[in-house]
Design an enzyme around this catalytic site. Sequence first.
Site, PDB file in Angstrom:
ATOM      1  N   HIS A  23     -97.806 -58.408  15.010  1.00 56.16           N
ATOM      2  CA  HIS A  23     -97.111 -58.100  13.757  1.00 56.16           C
ATOM      3  C   HIS A  23     -97.812 -56.975  13.004  1.00 56.16           C
ATOM      4  O   HIS A  23     -97.162 -56.076  12.453  1.00 56.16           O
ATOM      5  CB  HIS A  23     -97.041 -59.349  12.877  1.00 56.16           C
ATOM      6  CG  HIS A  23     -95.972 -60.312  13.291  1.00 56.16           C
ATOM      7  ND1 HIS A  23     -94.627 -60.004  13.245  1.00 56.16           N
ATOM      8  CD2 HIS A  23     -96.042 -61.583  13.769  1.00 56.16           C
ATOM      9  CE1 HIS A  23     -93.915 -61.039  13.673  1.00 56.16           C
ATOM     10  NE2 HIS A  23     -94.746 -61.996  14.002  1.00 56.16           N
ATOM     11  N   ALA A  74    -112.147 -54.839  -2.512  1.00 59.35           N
ATOM     12  CA  ALA A  74    -112.346 -54.802  -3.965  1.00 59.35           C
ATOM     13  C   ALA A  74    -111.399 -53.817  -4.632  1.00 59.35           C
ATOM     14  O   ALA A  74    -110.797 -54.121  -5.678  1.00 59.35           O
ATOM     15  CB  ALA A  74    -113.802 -54.444  -4.269  1.00 59.35           C
ATOM     16  N   ARG A 105    -104.153 -64.308   4.163  1.00 56.32           N
ATOM     17  CA  ARG A 105    -103.819 -63.675   2.879  1.00 56.32           C
ATOM     18  C   ARG A 105    -103.574 -64.780   1.870  1.00 56.32           C
ATOM     19  O   ARG A 105    -102.907 -65.770   2.167  1.00 56.32           O
ATOM     20  CB  ARG A 105    -102.561 -62.807   3.000  1.00 56.32           C
ATOM     21  CG  ARG A 105    -102.775 -61.530   3.795  1.00 56.32           C
ATOM     22  CD  ARG A 105    -101.509 -60.690   3.718  1.00 56.32           C
ATOM     23  NE  ARG A 105    -101.673 -59.436   4.403  1.00 56.32           N
ATOM     24  CZ  ARG A 105    -101.521 -59.270   5.705  1.00 56.32           C
ATOM     25  NH1 ARG A 105    -101.206 -60.300   6.461  1.00 56.32           N
ATOM     26  NH2 ARG A 105    -101.685 -58.086   6.265  1.00 56.32           N
ATOM     27  N   GLY A 107    -103.934 -55.826   2.787  1.00 57.95           N
ATOM     28  CA  GLY A 107    -104.743 -55.379   3.906  1.00 57.95           C
ATOM     29  C   GLY A 107    -104.219 -55.943   5.209  1.00 57.95           C
ATOM     30  O   GLY A 107    -103.204 -56.631   5.270  1.00 57.95           O
ATOM     31  N   GLY A 158    -105.742 -58.152   6.957  1.00 56.05           N
ATOM     32  CA  GLY A 158    -106.183 -59.523   7.185  1.00 56.05           C
ATOM     33  C   GLY A 158    -107.327 -59.605   8.182  1.00 56.05           C
ATOM     34  O   GLY A 158    -107.687 -60.691   8.622  1.00 56.05           O
ATOM     35  N   GLY A 192    -110.260 -57.278   7.714  1.00 54.48           N
ATOM     36  CA  GLY A 192    -111.458 -56.683   7.133  1.00 54.48           C
ATOM     37  C   GLY A 192    -112.537 -57.687   6.801  1.00 54.48           C
ATOM     38  O   GLY A 192    -113.707 -57.518   7.194  1.00 54.48           O
TER      39      GLY A 192
END
Length: 350
Positions: A145, A255, A299, A310, A312, A314
Amino acid sequence: MSVRNAVARVRPHRPGSARARGTLSAIGAAGSLLAASVAMAAVALALLADGSGTAVLATVMALLFLAAAGLLGWGVRRAVRGALRPVERLDSELARAEDAEAGARVAVPPTGDDVERLAGRVNGLLARLEDAATRRRRFISDASHELRTPVAGLRARIELALAAPDEGEPGETLRRSLHDIDRLHQVIDDLFVLARLDNGDAFGREALDLGALIETELGRRDAAVRTAVKVERGLRVEVNPQGLCRVLLNLLANAERHARTRVEVEVSADGDEAVVEVRDDGPGVPPAERERIFELFARLDSARSRADGGSGLGLPVARRIAIAHDGRLYVADHPHGARFVLRLPLAKDR
């Protein structure tokens, strides 16, 4: 993700099952009885036979010993076959489990011996294999995905540009396409790092100044949000520079994605550890979710689009790299947003 765990009916350890103890007792009794019978027969023949009957006595004794040995061997073979029968059943059930659907388990016999404990351990192993297969399928699905979304956007923009070359601005199309390519590159890089970590590939390390490395890396990037940096120099750690920079960049990206106006980076010492904190003034992370965000493709806001959020990967990648460096990465309390803390052991030559 729910995984059915096998519950083995393992009983407390005992010297052996009642059946095994009974079999051994029966063999011992039979052997003793045969030995006594042979001895009595020998005594009787010795009393009844004269000097010329020595050959007859020896022949009869030999036949008696052969009969006793054969009977004892038959009893031992039968006892061994009976003891191995549960193992044979376990082997046949394992063979059937290879072709069965996920969740197959073997029967745990209530014998209270090593066979019961072995069946319980086999079920535990099958449960772990089922869990690993489930996580692998989930990972492949989520990764597909993540890769499909930017590829689909890139393809759509190119098709629109080719279908109507005079409409729209080529520069904007290229900028958006480049954004999709950057996101593909990020996902692929994270997947590559995960593959290396799962394969046990060691990072090449070198002793360096942690504060200087972070200042250099922050100076190379264009911050999307105002970033304040406070660094203590002279904190030497043994790390892989590329791996540590990836941890820092992943934390900063997270962040900046959630910060309202400000991101703070601080490097300090705490005992025999170097501490890197990345803080933002965003909504923060609820205490109940502070571990889940380190799961692959996790998430907190399921309604947020993938384009805004993002990949998912990182934070899970950052934590695994930290662990590979004998460090820790976790979320700590912060009154005005999220606070990610990276702890690394200081080099011994400090």
